[in-house]
Write a protein that holds these residues in place. Structure first.
Motif, PDB file in Angstrom:
ATOM      1  N   GLU A  39     -22.994 -51.240  -6.504  1.00 33.62           N
ATOM      2  CA  GLU A  39     -22.076 -52.347  -6.439  1.00 33.62           C
ATOM      3  C   GLU A  39     -20.906 -52.242  -7.356  1.00 33.62           C
ATOM      4  N   ASN A  40     -21.311 -51.486  -8.373  1.00 29.19           N
ATOM      5  CA  ASN A  40     -20.107 -51.480  -9.289  1.00 29.19           C
ATOM      6  C   ASN A  40     -19.105 -50.223  -8.835  1.00 29.19           C
ATOM      7  N   ASP A  41     -18.016 -50.312  -8.765  1.00 33.98           N
ATOM      8  CA  ASP A  41     -16.991 -49.657  -8.068  1.00 33.98           C
ATOM      9  C   ASP A  41     -16.522 -48.472  -9.134  1.00 33.98           C
ATOM     10  N   GLN A  42     -17.317 -48.454 -10.319  1.00 33.10           N
ATOM     11  CA  GLN A  42     -17.080 -47.154 -11.232  1.00 33.10           C
ATOM     12  C   GLN A  42     -17.791 -46.037 -10.872  1.00 33.10           C
ATOM     13  N   ILE A  43     -18.701 -46.100  -9.936  1.00 32.06           N
ATOM     14  CA  ILE A  43     -19.656 -44.913  -9.687  1.00 32.06           C
ATOM     15  C   ILE A  43     -18.842 -43.743  -9.229  1.00 32.06           C
ATOM     16  N   SER A  44     -19.023 -42.415  -9.569  1.00 34.71           N
ATOM     17  CA  SER A  44     -18.311 -41.384  -9.332  1.00 34.71           C
ATOM     18  C   SER A  44     -19.160 -40.859  -7.912  1.00 34.71           C
ATOM     19  N   LEU A  45     -18.575 -39.993  -7.082  1.00 33.11           N
ATOM     20  CA  LEU A  45     -19.115 -39.381  -6.087  1.00 33.11           C
ATOM     21  C   LEU A  45     -20.321 -38.511  -6.482  1.00 33.11           C
ATOM     22  N   GLU A  46     -20.281 -37.604  -7.538  1.00 35.25           N
ATOM     23  CA  GLU A  46     -21.398 -36.838  -7.961  1.00 35.25           C
ATOM     24  C   GLU A  46     -22.421 -37.849  -8.353  1.00 35.25           C
ATOM     25  N   GLU A  47     -22.151 -38.823  -9.233  1.00 39.32           N
ATOM     26  CA  GLU A  47     -23.123 -39.778  -9.674  1.00 39.32           C
ATOM     27  C   GLU A  47     -23.794 -40.543  -8.483  1.00 39.32           C
ATOM     28  N   GLY A  48     -23.068 -40.726  -7.475  1.00 40.77           N
ATOM     29  CA  GLY A  48     -23.602 -41.581  -6.490  1.00 40.77           C
ATOM     30  C   GLY A  48     -24.745 -40.647  -6.041  1.00 40.77           C
ATOM     31  N   ARG A  49     -24.302 -39.390  -5.706  1.00 37.87           N
ATOM     32  CA  ARG A  49     -25.345 -38.686  -4.767  1.00 37.87           C
ATOM     33  C   ARG A  49     -26.518 -38.656  -5.610  1.00 37.87           C
ATOM     34  N   GLU A  50     -26.647 -38.525  -7.025  1.00 39.16           N
ATOM     35  CA  GLU A  50     -27.948 -38.319  -7.631  1.00 39.16           C
ATOM     36  C   GLU A  50     -28.537 -39.647  -7.836  1.00 39.16           C
ATOM     37  N   LYS A  51     -27.655 -40.716  -7.713  1.00 38.64           N
ATOM     38  CA  LYS A  51     -28.420 -42.132  -7.744  1.00 38.64           C
ATOM     39  C   LYS A  51     -28.959 -42.579  -6.339  1.00 38.64           C
ATOM     40  N   LEU A  52     -28.258 -41.833  -5.227  1.00 38.67           N
ATOM     41  CA  LEU A  52     -29.015 -42.333  -4.004  1.00 38.67           C
ATOM     42  C   LEU A  52     -29.988 -41.387  -3.765  1.00 38.67           C
ATOM     43  N   LYS A  53     -30.078 -40.178  -4.399  1.00 40.48           N
ATOM     44  CA  LYS A  53     -31.623 -39.486  -4.289  1.00 40.48           C
ATOM     45  C   LYS A  53     -32.377 -40.024  -5.097  1.00 40.48           C
ATOM     46  N   MET A  54     -32.264 -40.666  -6.265  1.00 39.75           N
ATOM     47  CA  MET A  54     -33.215 -41.494  -6.997  1.00 39.75           C
ATOM     48  C   MET A  54     -33.680 -42.521  -6.241  1.00 39.75           C
ATOM     49  N   LEU A  55     -32.963 -43.445  -5.490  1.00 39.65           N
ATOM     50  CA  LEU A  55     -33.111 -44.315  -4.974  1.00 39.65           C
ATOM     51  C   LEU A  55     -34.179 -44.051  -3.626  1.00 39.65           C
ATOM     52  N   ARG A  56     -33.649 -43.047  -2.941  1.00 38.68           N
ATOM     53  CA  ARG A  56     -34.572 -42.657  -1.749  1.00 38.68           C
ATOM     54  C   ARG A  56     -35.984 -42.183  -2.521  1.00 38.68           C
ATOM     55  N   GLN A  57     -36.139 -41.691  -3.615  1.00 38.65           N
ATOM     56  CA  GLN A  57     -37.524 -41.470  -3.971  1.00 38.65           C
ATOM     57  C   GLN A  57     -38.266 -42.714  -4.204  1.00 38.65           C
ATOM     58  N   LYS A  58     -37.438 -43.515  -5.120  1.00 38.29           N
ATOM     59  CA  LYS A  58     -38.333 -44.626  -5.549  1.00 38.29           C
ATOM     60  C   LYS A  58     -38.612 -45.517  -4.465  1.00 38.29           C
ATOM     61  N   LEU A  59     -37.767 -45.650  -3.412  1.00 40.94           N
ATOM     62  CA  LEU A  59     -38.114 -46.457  -2.157  1.00 40.94           C
ATOM     63  C   LEU A  59     -39.294 -45.806  -1.464  1.00 40.94           C
ATOM     64  N   TYR A  60     -39.209 -44.373  -1.360  1.00 46.34           N
ATOM     65  CA  TYR A  60     -40.414 -43.659  -0.723  1.00 46.34           C
ATOM     66  C   TYR A  60     -41.854 -43.928  -1.442  1.00 46.34           C
ATOM     67  N   GLU A  61     -41.616 -44.048  -2.992  1.00 46.74           N
ATOM     68  CA  GLU A  61     -42.945 -44.246  -3.556  1.00 46.74           C
ATOM     69  C   GLU A  61     -43.362 -45.553  -3.444  1.00 46.74           C
ATOM     70  N   PHE A  62     -42.334 -46.620  -3.234  1.00 45.85           N
ATOM     71  CA  PHE A  62     -42.671 -48.119  -2.964  1.00 45.85           C
ATOM     72  C   PHE A  62     -43.277 -48.403  -1.571  1.00 45.85           C
ATOM     73  N   VAL A  63     -42.942 -47.575  -0.581  1.00 44.42           N
ATOM     74  CA  VAL A  63     -43.067 -48.010   0.659  1.00 44.42           C
ATOM     75  C   VAL A  63     -44.761 -47.822   0.990  1.00 44.42           C
ATOM     76  N   GLU A  64     -45.575 -47.030   0.477  1.00 42.98           N
ATOM     77  CA  GLU A  64     -46.892 -47.071   0.739  1.00 42.98           C
ATOM     78  C   GLU A  64     -47.550 -48.263   0.088  1.00 42.98           C
TER      79      GLU A  64
END
Length: 175
Positions: A39-64
Motif C-alpha cells: 500500500e506504500n507507493d514507495q516500493i520498487s519493482l524488484e522489492e515488490g517481487r521479493e515481497k510478493l514471493k514472501m507474502l505467497r510463502q507466508k500465506l501458503y504456511e498459513f492456509v493449512e
C-alpha cells in the motif's frame, strides 16, 4: 488485532478455539505486514517481487492451520451450537459464509500468483496483494464475531455433556 494475555472463555472447547484464533492472528500479522508494504507507493519493482514471493510463502504456511481450524468449527462446533440456536438464519449462517469469503480471497491471491512473479508489474502485485489484505480484514472481523457472539452463546446455552463431547472431538492440533 489487539493482543490479550489471558483467555476469556471458561469452557475448554471455547478456550481451545480462542487459543487457535490467537495463533492464527499471530501468523496473520506476519503476512499482513507485507500487504501493508504494497500500500506504500514507495516500493520498487524488484522489492515488490521479493515481497510478493514472501507474502505467497507466508500465506501458503498459513492456509493449512486455517483450514484445520475452520474444518474443526464446521465439522464439530457449528453442528452442536446449531442444535441450540438453529442453522437456517442468524449468526451461524453468516459465519459460515465468511469462511467461504476468506477462502475466496486467499484462493484468488494464489490463482493470480501461480505464474512467474518476476513477470508481474508493480501495479499487478499491488492489486493481487489487496486480496490478501481483504482476507486479513474479513478474518479479523470474523474472529471478533465468533468471540463476541458465538463463543459466549455456546458457553451460556450448551449443556455440560455437549461441551465435554465437543472438546473431546476438537482437541486436535491445527499445525
Amino acid at each position: 488485532m489487539a493482543k490479550q494475555t489471558e483467555l476469556r472463555f471458561t469452557e475448554p472447547g471455547m478456550r481451545l478455539l480462542e487459543n487457535e484464533h490467537r495463533y492464527l492472528s499471530f501468523l496473520m500479522d506476519e503476512w499482513h505486514a507485507i500487504v501493508l508494504e504494497f500500500e506504500n507507493d514507495q516500493i520498487s519493482l524488484e522489492e515488490g517481487r521479493e515481497k510478493l514471493k514472501m507474502l505467497r510463502q507466508k500465506l501458503y504456511e498459513f492456509v493449512e492451520p486455517l483450514k484445520n481450524h475452520t474444518d474443526k468449527e464446521e465439522e464439530h462446533f457449528f453442528p452442536v451450537l446449531g442444535t441450540y440456536i438453529g442453522f437456517e438464519q442468524g449468526p451461524l449462517m453468516g459465519i459460515q459464509e465468511e469462511h467461504q469469503e476468506i477462502d475466496g480471497y486467499i484462493g484468488h491471491f494464489f490463482h493470480h500468483t501461480r505464474g512467474n512473479i518476476d513477470l508481474m508489474s508493480i501495479d499487478d502485485m499491488k492489486t493481487v496483494a489487496k486480496d490478501a489484505g481483504e482476507a486479513f480484514e474479513v478474518l479479523t472481523i470474523h474472529f471478533v464475531k465468533e468471540e463476541t457472539v458465538l463463543f459466549p452463546m455456546a458457553e451460556k446455552l450448551m449443556k455440560a455433556a455437549d461441551q465435554d463431547a465437543l472438546y473431546e472431538k476438537m482437541n486436535t492440533l491445527i499445525t
